[in-house]
Design a protein around this motif. Structure first.
Motif, PDB file in Angstrom:
ATOM      1  N   PRO A 152      -5.744 -26.562   4.866  1.00 35.62           N
ATOM      2  CA  PRO A 152      -5.808 -27.440   6.049  1.00 35.62           C
ATOM      3  C   PRO A 152      -5.018 -26.946   7.264  1.00 35.62           C
ATOM      4  CG  PRO A 152      -5.134 -28.655   4.071  1.00 35.62           C
ATOM      5  CD  PRO A 152      -5.123 -27.211   3.720  1.00 35.62           C
ATOM      6  N   GLN A 153      -3.994 -26.140   7.060  1.00 36.54           N
ATOM      7  CA  GLN A 153      -3.230 -25.655   8.215  1.00 36.54           C
ATOM      8  C   GLN A 153      -4.029 -24.604   8.960  1.00 36.54           C
ATOM      9  OE1 GLN A 153       0.964 -24.721   8.217  1.00 36.54           O
ATOM     10  NE2 GLN A 153       1.101 -25.553   6.150  1.00 36.54           N
ATOM     11  N   VAL A 154      -4.232 -24.807  10.239  1.00 36.64           N
ATOM     12  CA  VAL A 154      -5.005 -23.853  11.043  1.00 36.64           C
ATOM     13  C   VAL A 154      -4.065 -22.979  11.871  1.00 36.64           C
ATOM     14  CG1 VAL A 154      -6.749 -23.606  12.844  1.00 36.64           C
ATOM     15  CG2 VAL A 154      -6.974 -25.406  11.133  1.00 36.64           C
ATOM     16  N   CYS A 155      -3.190 -23.610  12.633  1.00 40.59           N
ATOM     17  CA  CYS A 155      -2.225 -22.854  13.420  1.00 40.59           C
ATOM     18  C   CYS A 155      -1.152 -23.791  13.954  1.00 40.59           C
ATOM     19  CB  CYS A 155      -2.905 -22.101  14.571  1.00 40.59           C
ATOM     20  SG  CYS A 155      -3.725 -23.169  15.756  1.00 40.59           S
ATOM     21  N   ARG A 185       8.866 -17.995  37.272  1.00 41.97           N
ATOM     22  CA  ARG A 185      10.248 -18.229  37.721  1.00 41.97           C
ATOM     23  C   ARG A 185      10.914 -16.947  38.185  1.00 41.97           C
ATOM     24  NH1 ARG A 185      13.735 -17.049  33.339  1.00 41.97           N
ATOM     25  NH2 ARG A 185      12.519 -16.586  31.486  1.00 41.97           N
ATOM     26  N   GLY A 186      10.185 -15.851  38.239  1.00 35.18           N
ATOM     27  CA  GLY A 186      10.771 -14.601  38.712  1.00 35.18           C
ATOM     28  C   GLY A 186       9.834 -13.452  38.438  1.00 35.18           C
ATOM     29  N   SER A 187       9.933 -12.407  39.256  1.00 32.51           N
ATOM     30  CA  SER A 187       9.074 -11.243  39.052  1.00 32.51           C
ATOM     31  C   SER A 187       9.565 -10.471  37.834  1.00 32.51           C
ATOM     32  CB  SER A 187       9.112 -10.335  40.276  1.00 32.51           C
ATOM     33  OG  SER A 187       8.598 -11.037  41.386  1.00 32.51           O
ATOM     34  N   GLY A 188       8.613  -9.989  37.053  1.00 34.93           N
ATOM     35  CA  GLY A 188       9.016  -9.197  35.899  1.00 34.93           C
ATOM     36  C   GLY A 188       7.927  -9.078  34.867  1.00 34.93           C
ATOM     37  N   LYS A 189       8.354  -8.603  33.722  1.00 33.95           N
ATOM     38  CA  LYS A 189       7.437  -8.230  32.670  1.00 33.95           C
ATOM     39  C   LYS A 189       7.022  -9.434  31.814  1.00 33.95           C
ATOM     40  CE  LYS A 189       8.687  -4.176  30.673  1.00 33.95           C
ATOM     41  NZ  LYS A 189       9.314  -3.404  29.569  1.00 33.95           N
ATOM     42  N   VAL A 190       5.741  -9.467  31.454  1.00 38.66           N
ATOM     43  CA  VAL A 190       5.242 -10.428  30.479  1.00 38.66           C
ATOM     44  C   VAL A 190       4.777  -9.600  29.290  1.00 38.66           C
ATOM     45  CG1 VAL A 190       3.691 -12.377  30.081  1.00 38.66           C
ATOM     46  CG2 VAL A 190       4.427 -11.853  32.410  1.00 38.66           C
ATOM     47  N   GLU A 191       5.414  -9.820  28.139  1.00 42.36           N
ATOM     48  CA  GLU A 191       5.112  -9.012  26.951  1.00 42.36           C
ATOM     49  C   GLU A 191       4.328  -9.827  25.934  1.00 42.36           C
ATOM     50  OE1 GLU A 191       8.852  -6.743  25.719  1.00 42.36           O
ATOM     51  OE2 GLU A 191       9.537  -8.209  27.188  1.00 42.36           O
ATOM     52  N   PHE A 192       3.433  -9.145  25.237  1.00 38.36           N
ATOM     53  CA  PHE A 192       2.585  -9.804  24.235  1.00 38.36           C
ATOM     54  C   PHE A 192       2.680  -9.037  22.922  1.00 38.36           C
ATOM     55  CE2 PHE A 192       0.901 -10.304  28.469  1.00 38.36           C
ATOM     56  CZ  PHE A 192       0.649 -11.667  28.566  1.00 38.36           C
ATOM     57  N   ARG A 193       2.818  -9.747  21.822  1.00 38.51           N
ATOM     58  CA  ARG A 193       2.908  -9.111  20.499  1.00 38.51           C
ATOM     59  C   ARG A 193       2.055  -9.862  19.497  1.00 38.51           C
ATOM     60  NH1 ARG A 193       9.364  -9.324  20.104  1.00 38.51           N
ATOM     61  NH2 ARG A 193       9.848  -8.002  21.889  1.00 38.51           N
ATOM     62  N   TRP A 194       1.238  -9.107  18.782  1.00 34.36           N
ATOM     63  CA  TRP A 194       0.427  -9.671  17.704  1.00 34.36           C
ATOM     64  C   TRP A 194       0.890  -9.020  16.408  1.00 34.36           C
ATOM     65  CZ3 TRP A 194      -1.351  -8.390  22.495  1.00 34.36           C
ATOM     66  CH2 TRP A 194      -2.186  -9.293  23.181  1.00 34.36           C
ATOM     67  N   THR A 195       1.238  -9.810  15.391  1.00 33.77           N
ATOM     68  CA  THR A 195       1.707  -9.248  14.127  1.00 33.77           C
ATOM     69  C   THR A 195       0.626  -9.387  13.061  1.00 33.77           C
ATOM     70  OG1 THR A 195       3.919  -9.947  14.735  1.00 33.77           O
ATOM     71  CG2 THR A 195       3.595  -9.259  12.455  1.00 33.77           C
ATOM     72  N   ASP A 196       0.274  -8.257  12.458  1.00 38.80           N
ATOM     73  CA  ASP A 196      -0.736  -8.201  11.413  1.00 38.80           C
ATOM     74  C   ASP A 196      -0.063  -8.454  10.060  1.00 38.80           C
ATOM     75  OD1 ASP A 196      -2.535  -6.868   9.369  1.00 38.80           O
ATOM     76  OD2 ASP A 196      -3.694  -6.411  11.166  1.00 38.80           O
ATOM     77  N   ASP A 197      -0.842  -8.953   9.071  1.00 38.26           N
ATOM     78  CA  ASP A 197      -0.336  -9.117   7.700  1.00 38.26           C
ATOM     79  C   ASP A 197       0.258  -7.819   7.157  1.00 38.26           C
ATOM     80  OD1 ASP A 197      -0.799 -11.786   7.258  1.00 38.26           O
ATOM     81  OD2 ASP A 197      -2.716 -11.514   6.226  1.00 38.26           O
ATOM     82  N   ARG A 218       0.806 -13.922  13.553  1.00 40.86           N
ATOM     83  CA  ARG A 218       1.718 -14.406  14.573  1.00 40.86           C
ATOM     84  C   ARG A 218       1.405 -13.752  15.915  1.00 40.86           C
ATOM     85  NH1 ARG A 218       6.987 -16.598  14.860  1.00 40.86           N
ATOM     86  NH2 ARG A 218       8.178 -15.773  16.599  1.00 40.86           N
ATOM     87  N   PHE A 219       1.406 -14.566  16.949  1.00 39.30           N
ATOM     88  CA  PHE A 219       1.265 -14.059  18.309  1.00 39.30           C
ATOM     89  C   PHE A 219       2.435 -14.593  19.112  1.00 39.30           C
ATOM     90  CE2 PHE A 219       0.109 -15.354  22.626  1.00 39.30           C
ATOM     91  CZ  PHE A 219      -0.105 -14.102  23.187  1.00 39.30           C
ATOM     92  N   PHE A 253       5.789 -18.615  24.507  1.00 41.06           N
ATOM     93  CA  PHE A 253       4.758 -19.232  23.677  1.00 41.06           C
ATOM     94  C   PHE A 253       4.634 -18.434  22.388  1.00 41.06           C
ATOM     95  CE2 PHE A 253       0.366 -19.555  22.245  1.00 41.06           C
ATOM     96  CZ  PHE A 253       0.108 -20.913  22.322  1.00 41.06           C
ATOM     97  N   VAL A 254       4.560 -19.161  21.269  1.00 39.02           N
ATOM     98  CA  VAL A 254       4.344 -18.531  19.963  1.00 39.02           C
ATOM     99  C   VAL A 254       3.188 -19.253  19.293  1.00 39.02           C
ATOM    100  CG1 VAL A 254       5.322 -18.147  17.656  1.00 39.02           C
ATOM    101  CG2 VAL A 254       6.771 -17.836  19.674  1.00 39.02           C
ATOM    102  N   ALA A 255       2.322 -18.502  18.628  1.00 32.18           N
ATOM    103  CA  ALA A 255       1.265 -19.114  17.819  1.00 32.18           C
ATOM    104  C   ALA A 255       1.368 -18.536  16.415  1.00 32.18           C
ATOM    105  CB  ALA A 255      -0.112 -18.845  18.413  1.00 32.18           C
ATOM    106  N   GLU A 256       1.557 -19.415  15.427  1.00 31.76           N
ATOM    107  CA  GLU A 256       1.553 -19.000  14.024  1.00 31.76           C
ATOM    108  C   GLU A 256       0.152 -19.265  13.501  1.00 31.76           C
ATOM    109  OE1 GLU A 256       6.127 -20.560  13.940  1.00 31.76           O
ATOM    110  OE2 GLU A 256       4.661 -21.544  12.640  1.00 31.76           O
ATOM    111  N   LEU A 257      -0.519 -18.218  13.084  1.00 30.35           N
ATOM    112  CA  LEU A 257      -1.933 -18.344  12.744  1.00 30.35           C
ATOM    113  C   LEU A 257      -2.171 -18.300  11.240  1.00 30.35           C
ATOM    114  CD1 LEU A 257      -3.304 -15.858  15.447  1.00 30.35           C
ATOM    115  CD2 LEU A 257      -2.754 -18.271  15.714  1.00 30.35           C
ATOM    116  N   GLN A 258      -3.158 -19.057  10.808  1.00 32.98           N
ATOM    117  CA  GLN A 258      -3.583 -19.097   9.403  1.00 32.98           C
ATOM    118  C   GLN A 258      -5.011 -18.546   9.324  1.00 32.98           C
ATOM    119  OE1 GLN A 258      -1.467 -20.062   7.056  1.00 32.98           O
ATOM    120  NE2 GLN A 258       0.133 -20.802   8.446  1.00 32.98           N
ATOM    121  N   PRO A 259      -5.536 -18.368   8.090  1.00 35.67           N
ATOM    122  CA  PRO A 259      -6.899 -17.824   7.982  1.00 35.67           C
ATOM    123  C   PRO A 259      -7.978 -18.683   8.646  1.00 35.67           C
ATOM    124  CG  PRO A 259      -5.744 -17.619   5.897  1.00 35.67           C
ATOM    125  CD  PRO A 259      -4.870 -18.461   6.775  1.00 35.67           C
TER     126      PRO A 259
END
Lengths: 154, 106
Positions: free
Chosen positions: A99-102, B80-92, B48-49, B59-65
């Motif tokens: 049931p957990q999606v995100c 709120r200021g000029s600068g870098k926006v970083e993005f990370r996606w973590t694979d299983d 995880r993103f 912002f963090v998103a914990e993802l499931q299947p």
């Protein structure tokens, strides 16, 4: 919390019919898209408190042809300040194998408590969003989706 | 294969709420699907993103299947200021896919 031999819809509808027969009819209108009661209990246990209705807006298509990719947008009415912001939004699909999606984690830097994602739905069901606020309170909303072709394996 | 893409305005006013769109090519194998031979395709998802702006988490998103293949996520940040926006996606499998953008605040 699997209910192996009974279809959830039958269970919920059956339960409602039983409640009507017994005369346990409250005058509070229950929103059509509210999460099933037994599922709400699970959420209550997880949060350690009962989430309130309101503040959360959950948008999904009422009918999705392809359960493999269903767009979902969740928004929470919050000023997103240091003292008053949404800290987490959980998306749950009670009819999916898991049931957990995100879970989205937010903070005042996020500025606006709204996020969009695409999810898999195994069958027609009610999708639930639970928002946890910085002060510990929690809010819940549901949206019913009918699926023509299910996602999640097969 | 996992090609990340991000889209956000290059410029914003101080305090403006900026919409950020992200997507990464990934099968999001749920671990429930079977191949043609009947063997279970093992779970392999982006679990995880996260997005950092000026070095701080936004912002963090914990993802499931139950998240669709090629995870597409839209969220917001407050300029709120000029600068870098970083993005990370973590694979299983532990791989971290990265992307970044620059936001100019005037």
């Amino acid at each position: 919390m699997p209910l192996p031999d009974i279809d959830r819809r039958t269970f919920v509808v059956g339960g409602t019919a039983a409640a009507l027969a017994l005369g346990h009819v409250t005058l509070v209108p229950r929103p059509a898209a509210a999460a099933p009661n037994e599922f709400k209990e699970v959420i209550k246990t997880l949060l350690g408190r009962e989430p309130k209705e309101g503040k959360v807006t959950l948008k999904l298509p009422p009918i999705a042809e392809n359960g493999n990719t269903v767009p979902l947008t969740v928004g929470v009415d919050s000023p997103m300040t240091a003292n008053d912001h949404v800290s987490a939004i959980h998306i749950l699909a009670e009819g999916n194998p898991a049931p957990q999606v995100c879970t989205f984690r937010l903070n005042p830097n996020t500025g606006k408590a709204e996020a969009t994602i695409r999810i898999r739905l195994a069958k027609s069901q009610i999708v639930t969003a639970v928002a946890q606020m910085a002060d510990g309170s929690a809010y819940i909303a549901g949206a019913e989706v009918k699926i023509t072709v299910g996602g999640c394996g097969g | 294969m996992a090609r990340p893409r991000v889209r956000l305005p290059s410029q914003a006013k101080p305090g403006e709420i900026v919409e950020v769109r992200t997507m990464i090519d990934h099968p999001m194998d749920s671990g429930l699907r079977k191949s043609e031979t009947g063997a279970v395709i093992p779970r392999k998802i982006i679990n995880r993103f996260e997005c950092l702006y000026l070095g701080e988490p936004v912002f963090v998103a914990e993802l499931q299947p139950s998240v669709s293949a090629d995870p597409y996520i839209v969220f917001h940040l407050r300029a709120r200021g000029s600068g870098k926006v970083e993005f990370r996606w973590t694979d299983d499998d532990g791989t971290v896919y990265r992307d970044e953008a620059t936001l100019t605040v005037v």
